[in-house]
Each structure stands twice: as structure tokens, then as C-alpha cells.
Motif scaffolding. Sequence first.
Motif, mmCIF file in Angstrom:
data_model
loop_
_atom_site.group_PDB
_atom_site.id
_atom_site.type_symbol
_atom_site.label_atom_id
_atom_site.label_comp_id
_atom_site.label_asym_id
_atom_site.label_seq_id
_atom_site.Cartn_x
_atom_site.Cartn_y
_atom_site.Cartn_z
ATOM 1 N N GLY A 97 0.791 -1.224 0.000
ATOM 2 C CA GLY A 97 0.000 0.000 0.000
ATOM 3 C C GLY A 97 0.819 1.268 0.000
ATOM 4 N N TRP A 98 2.085 1.186 0.409
ATOM 5 C CA TRP A 98 2.936 2.362 0.417
ATOM 6 C C TRP A 98 3.168 2.893 -0.992
ATOM 7 C CZ3 TRP A 98 7.222 1.282 -2.377
ATOM 8 C CH2 TRP A 98 7.573 -0.063 -2.501
ATOM 9 N N LEU A 99 2.878 2.085 -1.997
ATOM 10 C CA LEU A 99 2.995 2.571 -3.378
ATOM 11 C C LEU A 99 1.886 3.558 -3.736
ATOM 12 C CD1 LEU A 99 4.059 -0.590 -5.392
ATOM 13 C CD2 LEU A 99 5.394 1.456 -4.949
ATOM 14 N N ALA A 100 1.006 3.821 -2.782
ATOM 15 C CA ALA A 100 -0.067 4.790 -3.012
ATOM 16 C C ALA A 100 0.492 6.170 -3.307
ATOM 17 C CB ALA A 100 -0.989 4.841 -1.793
ATOM 18 N N ILE A 101 1.648 6.485 -2.742
ATOM 19 C CA ILE A 101 2.251 7.800 -3.012
ATOM 20 C C ILE A 101 2.723 7.889 -4.464
ATOM 21 C CG2 ILE A 101 4.587 7.288 -2.240
ATOM 22 C CD1 ILE A 101 2.686 10.485 -1.531
ATOM 23 N N ALA A 102 3.200 6.782 -5.028
ATOM 24 C CA ALA A 102 3.601 6.792 -6.442
ATOM 25 C C ALA A 102 2.380 6.958 -7.342
ATOM 26 C CB ALA A 102 4.346 5.511 -6.783
ATOM 27 N N LEU A 103 1.293 6.308 -6.972
ATOM 28 C CA LEU A 103 0.057 6.454 -7.732
ATOM 29 C C LEU A 103 -0.464 7.889 -7.636
ATOM 30 C CD1 LEU A 103 -2.046 4.959 -9.413
ATOM 31 C CD2 LEU A 103 -3.194 4.377 -7.303
ATOM 32 N N ALA A 104 -0.387 8.479 -6.450
ATOM 33 C CA ALA A 104 -0.821 9.871 -6.276
ATOM 34 C C ALA A 104 0.050 10.817 -7.091
ATOM 35 C CB ALA A 104 -0.776 10.253 -4.799
ATOM 36 N N ALA A 105 1.348 10.556 -7.145
ATOM 37 C CA ALA A 105 2.244 11.411 -7.935
ATOM 38 C C ALA A 105 1.955 11.281 -9.429
ATOM 39 C CB ALA A 105 3.695 11.055 -7.643
ATOM 40 N N ALA A 106 1.659 10.066 -9.876
ATOM 41 C CA ALA A 106 1.353 9.866 -11.296
ATOM 42 C C ALA A 106 0.064 10.579 -11.695
ATOM 43 C CB ALA A 106 1.243 8.376 -11.600
ATOM 44 N N VAL A 107 -0.884 10.654 -10.789
ATOM 45 C CA VAL A 107 -2.145 11.339 -11.071
ATOM 46 C C VAL A 107 -1.980 12.852 -10.946
ATOM 47 C CG1 VAL A 107 -4.464 11.704 -10.152
ATOM 48 C CG2 VAL A 107 -3.617 9.398 -10.463
ATOM 49 N N ALA A 108 -1.222 13.296 -9.946
ATOM 50 C CA ALA A 108 -1.122 14.725 -9.638
ATOM 51 C C ALA A 108 -0.257 15.489 -10.633
ATOM 52 C CB ALA A 108 -0.561 14.909 -8.235
ATOM 53 N N TRP A 109 0.749 14.861 -11.188
ATOM 54 C CA TRP A 109 1.673 15.609 -12.052
ATOM 55 C C TRP A 109 0.974 16.234 -13.258
ATOM 56 C CZ3 TRP A 109 3.872 15.803 -16.874
ATOM 57 C CH2 TRP A 109 4.975 16.637 -16.975
ATOM 58 N N PRO A 110 0.207 15.468 -14.062
ATOM 59 C CA PRO A 110 -0.445 16.148 -15.196
ATOM 60 C C PRO A 110 -1.496 17.173 -14.771
ATOM 61 C CG PRO A 110 -1.009 13.807 -15.190
ATOM 62 C CD PRO A 110 -0.035 14.031 -14.098
ATOM 63 N N LEU A 111 -2.166 16.904 -13.654
ATOM 64 C CA LEU A 111 -3.174 17.876 -13.208
ATOM 65 C C LEU A 111 -2.540 19.210 -12.856
ATOM 66 C CD1 LEU A 111 -5.711 16.012 -10.914
ATOM 67 C CD2 LEU A 111 -6.156 17.129 -13.071
ATOM 68 N N GLY A 112 -1.467 19.168 -12.084
ATOM 69 C CA GLY A 112 -0.835 20.415 -11.662
ATOM 70 C C GLY A 112 -0.032 21.072 -12.758
ATOM 71 N N ARG A 113 0.719 20.287 -13.496
ATOM 72 C CA ARG A 113 1.627 20.845 -14.501
ATOM 73 C C ARG A 113 0.886 21.399 -15.704
ATOM 74 N NH1 ARG A 113 6.080 23.094 -13.500
ATOM 75 N NH2 ARG A 113 7.652 22.711 -15.033
ATOM 76 N N ILE A 114 -0.095 20.673 -16.195
ATOM 77 C CA ILE A 114 -0.816 21.111 -17.394
ATOM 78 C C ILE A 114 -2.044 21.935 -17.022
ATOM 79 C CG2 ILE A 114 -2.033 20.302 -19.456
ATOM 80 C CD1 ILE A 114 -0.161 17.863 -19.374
ATOM 81 N N GLY A 115 -2.703 21.558 -15.941
ATOM 82 C CA GLY A 115 -3.921 22.263 -15.529
ATOM 83 C C GLY A 115 -3.656 23.590 -14.868
ATOM 84 N N GLY A 116 -2.512 23.733 -14.210
ATOM 85 C CA GLY A 116 -2.156 24.999 -13.585
ATOM 86 C C GLY A 116 -2.846 25.218 -12.248
ATOM 87 N N PRO A 117 -2.801 26.461 -11.762
ATOM 88 C CA PRO A 117 -3.336 26.761 -10.431
ATOM 89 C C PRO A 117 -4.861 26.930 -10.420
ATOM 90 C CG PRO A 117 -2.331 28.715 -11.343
ATOM 91 C CD PRO A 117 -2.099 27.605 -12.334
ATOM 92 N N ASN A 118 -5.568 25.900 -10.752
ATOM 93 C CA ASN A 118 -7.025 25.904 -10.721
ATOM 94 C C ASN A 118 -7.458 25.329 -9.374
ATOM 95 O OD1 ASN A 118 -9.759 25.506 -11.125
ATOM 96 N ND2 ASN A 118 -9.511 24.801 -13.229
ATOM 97 N N ARG A 119 -8.376 25.967 -8.701
ATOM 98 C CA ARG A 119 -8.776 25.529 -7.353
ATOM 99 C C ARG A 119 -9.493 24.193 -7.340
ATOM 100 N NH1 ARG A 119 -10.984 30.791 -4.149
ATOM 101 N NH2 ARG A 119 -9.026 31.926 -4.181
ATOM 102 N N ALA A 120 -10.073 23.788 -8.436
ATOM 103 C CA ALA A 120 -10.808 22.522 -8.473
ATOM 104 C C ALA A 120 -9.893 21.326 -8.690
ATOM 105 C CB ALA A 120 -11.853 22.571 -9.576
ATOM 106 N N LEU A 121 -8.675 21.537 -9.153
ATOM 107 C CA LEU A 121 -7.818 20.409 -9.502
ATOM 108 C C LEU A 121 -7.207 19.674 -8.304
ATOM 109 C CD1 LEU A 121 -6.117 21.689 -12.759
ATOM 110 C CD2 LEU A 121 -8.096 20.233 -12.473
#
Length: 194
Positions: A97-121
Motif C-alpha cells: 500500500g505504500w505505493l499509493a504515493i507513487a500512484l498519487a504522484a502519477a495522477v497529480a503531475w499532469p493535473l498540476g503541470r498542465i492544468g495549472g493553479p485551478n482551485r478545483a484540480l
Amino acid sequence: MTAPEPGTDGQSVRPRMAQHYSVAPEPDAPEGYVAPGMPGAPVAGYDPVPDPAEPPAGRRRRPRRRTGLAVALSLTAMLIGALAYGAALSRAASSIGWLAIALAAAVAWPLGRIGGPNRALPPLGALLSVGGLLLGQLLGQTLRLHRLAGTPYGDLLGDALRIWRADRHPVDLAFYGIALIGGFLLTRRTAATD
């Protein structure tokens, strides 16, 4: 006794009078200089000091934000991460289950990097991270049952869900918390690094 006239040997004792000009005197400042707080625009030849926060000429101030593309890429990363997590979970003898952080990073990177500072992301990143972890655990249970029983995958989904519910441990809540907080914070942090 009378006061001497200016230009003679002595100084005039009369107070100095204001001088009136028909033409303005030459300024002591460089040409085109406008004193701070004074109205007026700089004249030709005035080279202002560039603002360090302003980008060089020819560049856009901010990159365009593509929220739809960011969400689509994040969903794709969630599904691929869930497949990888489920495949690893079906082969592992203990909890990973500790691999959950890798899964969170894989999901979060495109949201933050491409989506930008949007409050809903960031909340969306948290939900997609937890969803990827859930799908990965269900897929891991399904693959484990298929390997043991040899029945088709469609028939095993209901069984996998029942086994997943019965097999929950308190430490699994910690892994879901890691995915939830990691997805939120990593999405916000990658959006802020721009």
C-alpha cells in the motif's frame, strides 16, 4: 547713502527678486526624465529599467492552461497506475500500500503541470488518487482469484469485491489517507512551481 548697483565693485544689499523667464530653463535631469510622482510620459530616448517580474519581449506572460487535457491525462495515469498497482498486488505476498504515493504522484503531475493553479484540480487529484488505489486493489484481488480459481474475469468481479471488503485492515485506511493527502498536495505543489 544709496545702495550700489549690481555689476559694480560691491554687492547689492537689496533682496534678490524672483527671475521670470520667457522660456523654461534647461533641466538638470537627463533628457526624458520624469520625476517620480510627476505626471507625464517618458520622451524618446528614455530607456526604463526593465521589471524583473516581467518576461522578456516576445514571450507570453503565462502559459495557457488546458484543464480538459490535464483531467484526461490524469484519468489515463490513474487507470495505468491502477493496472500496474493491481498487477503488483496480485504477485506480492504482503501489502504494498505504500505505493499509493507513487500512484498519487502519477495522477497529480499532469493535473498540476498542465492544468495549472485551478482551485478545483487539487481535490480532483485527491479523489483520482484514491480511486486509482481502490481500482488497483480490486484488480489485484481479481487477478489473484483468477489465478487460483481459473474462472473468467467477469464472474470474479463480485467475488473480488466481497473479498476486498472482508480483507480490509486498519493499515489500509492509512494508505488511503496517503493517497488522498498526497494527491491533493502534489497537485497543488506541481501547479505552484510554474
